[in-house]
Design an enzyme around this catalytic site. Sequence first.
Site, short mmCIF file in Angstrom:
data_model
loop_
_atom_site.label_atom_id
_atom_site.label_comp_id
_atom_site.label_asym_id
_atom_site.label_seq_id
_atom_site.Cartn_x
_atom_site.Cartn_y
_atom_site.Cartn_z
N GLU A 65 68.58 21.80 29.11
CA GLU A 65 67.80 22.01 27.89
C GLU A 65 66.50 22.76 28.12
OE1 GLU A 65 68.87 19.02 28.99
OE2 GLU A 65 67.44 17.42 28.55
N ASN A 66 66.08 22.87 29.39
CA ASN A 66 64.88 23.67 29.64
C ASN A 66 65.19 25.16 29.71
OD1 ASN A 66 66.18 22.67 32.04
ND2 ASN A 66 64.55 23.62 33.22
#
Lengths: 226, 220
Positions: A65-66
């Site tokens: 998700e980063n």
Amino acid sequence: MTAQQGLPLDVSGAAEHPEPLDRAGLAARVARDVPAYAYVNLGIGQPTTVADHLDPAQGVVLHTENGMLGMGRAAHDDEVDPDLINAGKVPVVEPPGASYFHHADSFAMMRGGHLDVCVLGAFQVSAAGDLANWHTGAPDAIPAVGGAMDLAIGAKQVFVMMSLFAKDGSPKIVPSLTYPATGLACVDRVFTDLGVFAVDHERGRVVLLEAYGTTAADLAERLTGA
Amino acid sequence: MGRTTFHTDPVEALAGVADGDTVLVGGFGMAGMPVRLVDALIDVGAKGLTIVSNNAGNGETGLAALLKAGRVAKVICSFPRQADSYVFDGLYRAGEVELEVVPQGNLAERMRAAGAGIGAFYTPTGVGTLLAEGKEQRTIDGRDHVLEMPIRGDWALIAAQAADPMGNLVYRKTARNFGPVMATAAATTVVEVRETVDLGAMDPEAVVTPGIFVDRVVTS
């Protein structure tokens, strides 16, 4: 009658395996249910180990998700690059075909329903598929949610990977949550050391698919007190 | 050239930061963290700041140092608690800093909304949780949604790999994270870069943040 005795559980069709699943066995069992060519997000901690058991022939693409799709394995020694980490802030490598994007696009992949599967840890899962995994509710706890609520409602399928019983012996599959919810009716499958369960959303019940190191009847007794 | 200004002194680049301002701070862990700008923010001396960032500082550097210096009134973040977040933990438990925990996707989208002129948005994230309490809800296509408001910064402090003289930016790997979103969401965006390139040296197809979103660049 305890609250646990109200757990709607069907064990009638369960397959029984004599050996319990160890941590690697559990990760391998989760990996087997990941569909071919799926886009998959693996949560921080134990779910990350599922990556070690994915067959390259499955063609699975990992999302972190980063801001990366096609995430590679953990980086070692001179491969370590502080600009290239996963959601657990562990350095990873960049395989051919990877892509980078900013946080709003990354979460659009979840929230927009594009991600096929996420694998999350949990404190509790309810019979309705409600998930608790972000906050113990203890008065002195500092809550930290990260991307858990977005993953819980966004991924097409939510897999939970956890021990079936807490350290104090209490079941983690429960009639209704006693910990604060992360998301409602979002869990589809629960993989544990002692059994694999499906959440039957239509009938609001949990179905034991496979028992490991014990019998279906024993699990029914320990989970429902019946 | 555009109106983006270039500075070598990060304190000079933060001229105007005032007590009580809201500051968006890029980075996910240390990747993309604008370390020089956060250090300079301590030197600037503004107090009562609201800091919007994914985390609440590690160890005793960067955001943790800003917190330790007593400059922060409120933290808006998704994941304050980490193995080495003891500075924040101590201040929070002592009641000296306020915390608003926001799901990471809402954090990004609320800033994106601010940058895109969107007044608010409905999302299923958080429905039925403590984080939806007191918020408007609405059922859309049979699914419950929560109304979330934009987060607008007075300042955005972010890090990028390179800037050109127009203020166009490229990032590097997962250090991109919140940078492009925050750049759009603040009245003044300040970027620290590792390198500057000549006009025409940045491929226009590869620009991630166009210079319209970039007010000040701090060069190394």
